[in-house]
Design a protein around this motif. Structure first.
Motif: not given
Length: 465
Positions: A452-464
Motif C-alpha cells: 500500500v502506498a500512502c501519501a503523507a504530505e510531500s512523502s510517499l510511504v509504502l507498507y507491505y
C-alpha cells in the motif's frame, strides 16, 4: 479472486517498506510539493504521483535484477528473496504550470492499450472558476533519448527533457483534451473498450474518444436552469471494469447512480441508484456534508463497488441497492467534534479508498496520518492503523479484538441502523488520535501484491504485508 460474503481472508501483518521523497527536518514544506494523487500501473511495475504544483513523478520497480540467469534454480532463489516490490525514481514531467496556487493534479490514469503506448498517462488538473483558462486532461508519452549533454539538446518547444543528462527520458505532450469543463475536474476514468474515457466535474460528465481531442459528448448534465436551485453535485465517476456501457457516479447527497450508456445519449435517468438510508439517529446540519461521497471504485470482479464518505467506507453488492454488504467505520469517534471540524473546514476533506487485487482487503486514510485496513473475511473484525512516519523501524500498530468467525455477512447484525451489513464494530472502541493538520487523503494498493502506498504530505510511504 474477488470479494464474497463467505470468502476466507488471511489476516495481514503490515511492515514498513520504504519512503519516497522524504522531507528533511530542516526543510520547509512547500504547498506545491504536497501529493494530491497516487496510482499504480495495471501490472504494478510503475507508480505515478501527482502534486499541487502540477508535476507527475513516476517511480519504477527496482527489486528485479535483469542480470540474473534464467535457469530454474536461480529464478526460484530470486522469487524467494523478493518478498515485496521496491521502487525507485524514474522520471517526472510538468503536466501544467501552476499559474495560481489552486492548480493541482487531482488524478492520474494510465491510458489503455492498444491504441496508446503503455507509458502514456492522463493527468487532470483543477483550476479556479472565473479564470480564462479551462481545465483539461493532458496525454503525455515518455520517450527514450540519448544521454547527450544538456547544451547539445535540440530546442524544446512541446518536448522537454526532465532530470538532465542522467535521465534518459523526455515527456512529449501528445494531446490536450481542452475547453470542455467550466468547473473543477474531480475524476477521469478509462473505459474497458480501450477507446474512450470520461472526465467529470461538479455538474457534468463528458465522454471522450482517446484519438479525438477537440470534441467530446456530454452524457450527464446536472446543471439546473437556475443555479440557485442547485442541491447536488457530482463527486466521482468510474467506468465498470468489464462492461463498457456501464458508468457509476457518486454525488454530494450520498447517492451512487449506475447509468447504461446504451439507453440514451443523455444518461439523465440512472438504471440503478444505490443509497443507504440511515434511519436511526437524529439528523443534523452536518449530516448532508458527512454523507457526501468522496471516492468510488469498482472491484475487479465487477460485482462490487467500494465507496468512501467522511464518516466511513462502504462495500456495495451491485445486485443490492438498499444497503451495503459491509460498512467500515473510520470517523465515528469524530461525530461529537463535527462542529469544530466544520469551523476549521476539515469536514470537507476528501478521503480516497482502495482495495487489494484479490478483493478481500480494503483501505482508506484518516487523520494523524493513519491508514485503516479492513479484512472482513479473516475471522477477525479488525481495523489496523499504521503510523505513517519516515523511518524504517516504525512498526504497524494493531488495534483488534478476536471475534468468532461468521460464515456469511448477510447474517451479521440483522437489525438496527446497519441492517444486513458487516460493521467493524471494534473501531469505535479504540481511542484513535485526531491531528487534523496531518491527514492521509490518498492511498493506492498494488494490483498484484499486498503493498500500500500512502501519501503523507510531500512523502510517499509504502507498507507491505
Amino acid at each position: 479472486m474477488a470479494y464474497s460474503d463467505s470468502a476466507p481472508s488471511v489476516p495481514l501483518r503490515w511492515n514498513f517498506s520504504q519512503v519516497l521523497g522524504q522531507q528533511l527536518p530542516s526543510e520547509p514544506l512547500q504547498n506545491d510539493d504536497i501529493i494530491t494523487t497516487v496510482a499504480f500501473e495495471k501490472r504494478g511495475d510503475y507508480l505515478a504521483v501527482g502534486d499541487r504544483g502540477g508535476r507527475i513523478v513516476i517511480f519504477e520497480r527496482d527489486d528485479r535484477n535483469t542480470n540474473v540467469s534464467s535457469n530454474r534454480r536461480d529464478l526460484e532463489q530470486r522469487d524467494f528473496a523478493l518478498r515485496h516490490p521496491k521502487f525507485r525514481y524514474k522520471t517526472e514531467f510538468q503536466s501544467h504550470e501552476p499559474e495560481v496556487k489552486e492548480y493541482k493534479v487531482k488524478h492520474v490514469k494510465e491510458m489503455a492499450p492498444p491504441l496508446c503506448s503503455e507509458n502514456m498517462l492522463l493527468a487532470e488538473r483543477s483550476f479556479v472558476p472565473g479564470l480564462e483558462t479551462t481545465s483539461a486532461a493532458n496525454g503525455y508519452r515518455l520517450e527514450w533519448i540519448e544521454k547527450t549533454p544538456q547544451n547539445h539538446l535540440p530546442p524544446q518547444d512541446v518536448d522537454s527533457e526532465i532530470g538532465g543528462i542522467e535521465n534518459p527520458f523526455r515527456s512529449k505532450c501528445q494531446k490536450v483534451y481542452a475547453s470542455a469543463h467550466s468547473f473543477n475536474i474531480n475524476s477521469i476514468s478509462n473505459n474497458s473498450d480501450y477507446e474512450t474515457f470520461v472526465s467529470a466535474d461538479d455538474l457534468r460528465i463528458n465522454l471522450w474518444n482517446l484519438e479525438v481531442s477537440d470534441q467530446c459528448f456530454n452524457i450527464i448534465d446536472m446543471k439546473p436552469s437556475n443555479m440557485e436551485d442547485l442541491t447536488e453535485v457530482i463527486t466521482s465517476a468510474e467506468f465498470h471494469p468489464l462492461h463498457c456501457n456501464l458508468l457509476a457516479y457518486s454525488s454530494s447527497q450520498g447517492l451512487i447512480r449506475l447509468s447504461d450508456l446504451r439507453h440514451a445519449a443523455i444518461c439523465d435517468h440512472a438504471s440503478r441508484i444505490f443509497q443507504h438510508r440511515e434511519s436511526n439517529g437524529s439528523k443534523s446540519f452536518f449530516t448532508e456534508i458527512t454523507s457526501s461521497i468522496s471516492d468510488i471504485k469498482f472491484l475487479n470482479d465487477g460485482q462490487h463497488l467500494l465507496s468512501r464518505n467522511y464518516m466511513n467506507m462502504k462495500l456495495w453488492d451491485m445486485r443490492r441497492e438498499s444497503s451495503p454488504v459491509a460498512i467500515f467505520k473510520i470517523h465515528e469517534h469524530l461525530r461529537p467534534k463535527l462542529r469544530e471540524l466544520y469551523n476549521n473546514d476539515c469536514i470537507f476533506d476528501k478521503f480516497g479508498c482502495c482495495f487489494s487485487g484479490d478483493g478481500l482487503h480494503f483501505a482508506s486514510g484518516s487523520y494523524s496520518n493513519l491508514l485503516r485496513i479492513f479484512s472482513p473475511g479473516s475471522g477477525r473484525e479488525e481495523g489496523i492503523k499504521l503510523e505513517i512516519r519516515g523511518n524504517s523501524d516504525r512498526k504497524a500498530i494493531h488495534q483488534a479484538m478476536p471475534r468468532a468467525r461468521r460464515s456469511s455477512l448477510s447474517n451479521i447484525i440483522p437489525r438496527g441502523i446497519y441492517q444486513h451489513a458487516h460493521v467493524d464494530s471494534e473501531s469505535h472502541n479504540v481511542d484513535f488520535p485526531c491531528n487534523e493538520s496531518s491527514k492521509l487523503l490518498q492511498v493506492a494498493w498494488h494490483p498484484t501484491c499486498n503493498l500500500v502506498a500512502c501519501a503523507a504530505e510531500s512523502s510517499l510511504v509504502l507498507y507491505y504485508a
